[in-house]
Scaffold this motif. Structure first.
Motif, short mmCIF file in Angstrom:
data_model
loop_
_atom_site.label_atom_id
_atom_site.label_comp_id
_atom_site.label_asym_id
_atom_site.label_seq_id
_atom_site.Cartn_x
_atom_site.Cartn_y
_atom_site.Cartn_z
N GLY A 1 27.77 81.66 26.40
CA GLY A 1 26.42 81.96 25.64
C GLY A 1 25.44 80.89 25.79
O GLY A 1 24.42 80.71 25.35
N LEU A 2 25.72 79.95 26.83
CA LEU A 2 24.85 78.92 27.34
C LEU A 2 24.95 78.42 28.66
O LEU A 2 26.05 78.96 29.22
CB LEU A 2 25.01 77.76 26.40
N SER A 3 23.95 78.01 29.53
CA SER A 3 24.17 77.44 30.79
C SER A 3 24.79 76.24 30.60
O SER A 3 24.32 74.84 30.43
CB SER A 3 22.80 77.27 31.39
N PHE A 4 26.36 76.44 30.72
CA PHE A 4 27.09 75.23 30.17
C PHE A 4 26.91 73.71 31.10
O PHE A 4 27.23 72.86 30.50
CB PHE A 4 28.71 75.74 30.49
N SER A 5 26.59 74.11 32.42
CA SER A 5 26.60 72.78 32.99
C SER A 5 25.51 71.93 32.89
O SER A 5 25.25 70.80 33.09
CB SER A 5 26.55 73.24 34.60
N LEU A 6 24.48 72.51 31.94
CA LEU A 6 23.09 71.58 31.86
C LEU A 6 23.67 70.73 30.47
O LEU A 6 22.54 70.10 30.13
CB LEU A 6 22.13 72.64 31.41
N TYR A 7 24.76 71.09 29.75
CA TYR A 7 24.88 70.57 28.37
C TYR A 7 26.02 69.38 28.43
O TYR A 7 26.84 69.60 28.90
CB TYR A 7 24.99 71.47 27.39
N ASP A 8 25.79 68.42 27.60
CA ASP A 8 26.78 67.22 27.20
C ASP A 8 27.64 68.18 26.10
O ASP A 8 27.53 68.86 25.50
CB ASP A 8 26.30 66.22 26.46
N MET A 9 28.99 67.79 26.18
CA MET A 9 30.19 68.30 25.56
C MET A 9 30.93 67.19 24.84
O MET A 9 31.13 66.28 25.46
CB MET A 9 31.16 69.03 26.28
N ASN A 10 31.38 67.85 23.78
CA ASN A 10 32.20 66.58 22.80
C ASN A 10 33.31 67.08 22.51
O ASN A 10 33.49 68.19 22.09
CB ASN A 10 31.13 66.29 21.69
N TRP A 11 34.30 66.02 22.25
CA TRP A 11 35.67 66.50 21.46
C TRP A 11 35.75 65.82 20.29
O TRP A 11 35.22 64.47 20.43
CB TRP A 11 36.73 66.28 22.23
N TYR A 12 35.82 66.34 19.09
CA TYR A 12 35.95 65.68 17.84
C TYR A 12 37.35 65.95 17.36
O TYR A 12 37.96 66.68 17.54
CB TYR A 12 34.92 66.22 16.55
N ARG A 13 37.80 64.92 16.38
CA ARG A 13 39.04 65.40 15.60
C ARG A 13 38.78 65.03 14.13
O ARG A 13 37.82 64.21 13.85
CB ARG A 13 40.21 64.77 16.15
N GLN A 14 39.87 65.60 13.31
CA GLN A 14 39.71 65.44 12.04
C GLN A 14 40.93 65.29 11.62
O GLN A 14 42.00 66.24 11.74
CB GLN A 14 38.91 66.35 11.12
N ALA A 15 41.65 64.02 10.94
CA ALA A 15 42.79 63.91 10.28
C ALA A 15 42.83 64.25 8.71
O ALA A 15 41.82 64.21 8.24
CB ALA A 15 43.23 62.55 10.39
N PRO A 16 44.11 64.55 8.43
CA PRO A 16 43.99 65.18 7.15
C PRO A 16 43.64 63.91 6.04
O PRO A 16 43.84 62.57 6.56
CB PRO A 16 45.49 65.24 6.85
N GLY A 17 42.57 64.47 5.20
CA GLY A 17 41.97 63.13 4.36
C GLY A 17 41.06 62.46 5.08
O GLY A 17 40.40 61.49 4.14
N ASP B 1 47.11 60.08 16.24
CA ASP B 1 46.27 61.07 16.79
C ASP B 1 46.51 62.53 16.20
O ASP B 1 45.54 63.32 16.57
CB ASP B 1 46.66 61.22 18.40
N THR B 2 47.49 62.67 15.10
CA THR B 2 47.32 63.71 14.72
C THR B 2 46.13 64.32 13.94
O THR B 2 45.48 63.54 13.23
CB THR B 2 48.49 63.91 13.58
N GLY B 3 45.85 65.59 14.06
CA GLY B 3 44.52 66.20 13.56
C GLY B 3 44.17 67.62 14.14
O GLY B 3 44.92 67.88 15.04
N VAL B 4 43.08 67.98 13.70
CA VAL B 4 42.53 69.22 14.24
C VAL B 4 41.32 68.64 15.24
O VAL B 4 40.33 68.03 14.71
CB VAL B 4 41.93 70.12 13.24
#
Length: 115
Positions: free
Chosen positions: A26-42, A89-92
């Motif tokens: 749904g986007l011109s992928f190469s033009l955009y910065d991409m990020n990884w996030y994580r969320q640990a319990p609590g 490192d556990t998390g979603v």
């Protein structure tokens, strides 16, 4: 409509490795910065790694030297290679992109590091 789909999570022992993938549409992928996030319990969601459209990368201090973010623009996919995994490192894990002023998130993939 921008869609992000993460895969690759699972259960791994401390010291092990996983590779996460996030496919974008749904986007011109190469033009955009991409990020990884994580969320640990609590805990709040935290930024783990960024790769710009120019392939510059940035990492959280806690993962430097262990995680590597990369992208394949031909496949509209961003990756997160995770080595020397620790229980903390556990998390979603979520991928994320800001597109035309709005933030888009995938559904997340669970990573559990445990013996």
């Amino acid at each position: 409509q921008v869609q992000l789909t993460e895969v690759g999570g699972g259960l791994v022992q401390p010291g092990g490795s996983l590779r996460l993938s996030c496919a974008a549409s749904g986007l011109s992928f190469s033009l955009y910065d991409m990020n990884w996030y994580r969320q640990a319990p609590g805990k709040e969601r935290e930024l783990v790694a960024t790769i710009t459209s120019f392939r510059n990368t940035n990492y959280a201090e806690s993962v430097k030297g262990r995680f590597t973010i990369s992208r394949d623009n031909a496949k509209n996919t961003v990756y997160l290679q995770m080595n020397s995994l620790r229980p903390e490192d556990t998390g979603v894990y979520y991928c994320n992109v800001r597109y035309r002023g709005s933030l888009y998130w995938g559904q997340g993939t669970q990573v559990t590091v445990s013996s």
